[in-house]
Design an enzyme around this catalytic site. Structure first.
Site, PDB file in Angstrom:
ATOM      1  CG  ASP A  64       2.319   3.495   4.810  1.00  0.00           C
ATOM      2  OD1 ASP A  64       1.136   3.116   4.919  1.00  0.00           O
ATOM      3  OD2 ASP A  64       3.287   2.786   5.107  1.00  0.00           O
ATOM      4  CG  ASP A 115      -1.837  -1.169   1.320  1.00  0.00           C
ATOM      5  OD1 ASP A 115      -2.158  -1.732   0.253  1.00  0.00           O
ATOM      6  OD2 ASP A 115      -2.236  -1.530   2.440  1.00  0.00           O
TER       7      ASP A 115
END
Length: 213
Positions: free
Chosen positions: A138, A136
């Site tokens: 951040d 993912d």
């Protein structure tokens, strides 16, 4: 010369042995001897001149919390200095980098600074591959001024259109908090990440407002 450091900054150390883990032993085993020793400033108090940092190894389980001295830092990178142009061409097809590209184009007019953290920020600063196919993004948003709920929801909606998952952490002068939690829980209390630990509060720009409530 490295100046004042803040949470999420990445710093290059003089030697691998410059980090002492929270257990009081060297974090040396977690640092790749063939790479320059980059660490990230983590949230916490600076005690006895020791800066709280996090160490990232080559594997997911090779992480540890530690401390180092400012004198050991020879270079630093803030999240808002990290952009896709720093990535190797061969890495840009990874979803996290495509997500970063999307945000760079959609947040061009934003009046607050921001940048990637986590594996994306680390790879862009250190030049060491850290992003995986399933990583993912951040996202760190620095918000010295108060975000009203409408502005926060519009921002979250726009970020939600990115090609990959984005975890948004908003940093105020007092603490950090999840943008997703803020827009879905407001006006109820949310988790605030402070230098003294995690607390529940409803005002990330003035957590003391919650002390007597």
């Amino acid at each position: 010369m490295v100046g004042t450091l803040h949470v999420h900054d990445l710093i290059l150390l003089r030697t691998e042995s410059a980090v002492i883990s929270t257990e009081g032993v060297s974090a040396y085993p977690y640092l790749n001897l063939n790479q320059r020793p980059w660490v990230v400033v983590r949230r916490g108090r600076i005690l006895d001149g020791l800066i709280p940092v996090g160490v990232r190894g080559t594997q997911r389980h090779e992480r540890c919390a530690g401390f180092t001295r400012l004198s050991e830092a020879i270079e630093s990178r803030r999240p808002d200095q990290l952009r896709l142009r720093l990535a190797e061409d061969s890495r840009r097809a990874l979803q996290a980098f495509r997500t970063l590209s999307y945000l760079e184009s959609h947040l061009a007019g934003l009046d607050m600074s921001w940048g990637p953290g986590g594996s994306v920020g680390y790879e862009l600063a250190a030049g060491i591959p850290a992003v995986r196919a399933d990583s993912d993004l951040d996202f760190i948003l620095f918000a010295p001024r108060r975000l009203d709920i409408t502005e926060a929801r519009d921002l979250w909606r726009m970020i939600g259109g990115a090609p990959g998952k984005v975890d948004v952490l908003v940093e105020t002068p007092c603490c950090g908090f999840s943008l997703e939690e803020f827009v879905t829980a407001s006006p109820r209390r949310i988790l605030l990440r402070t230098s003294e630990g995690r607390i529940l509060g409803s005002d990330p720009w003035n957590p003391s407002n919650d002390e007597d409530s």
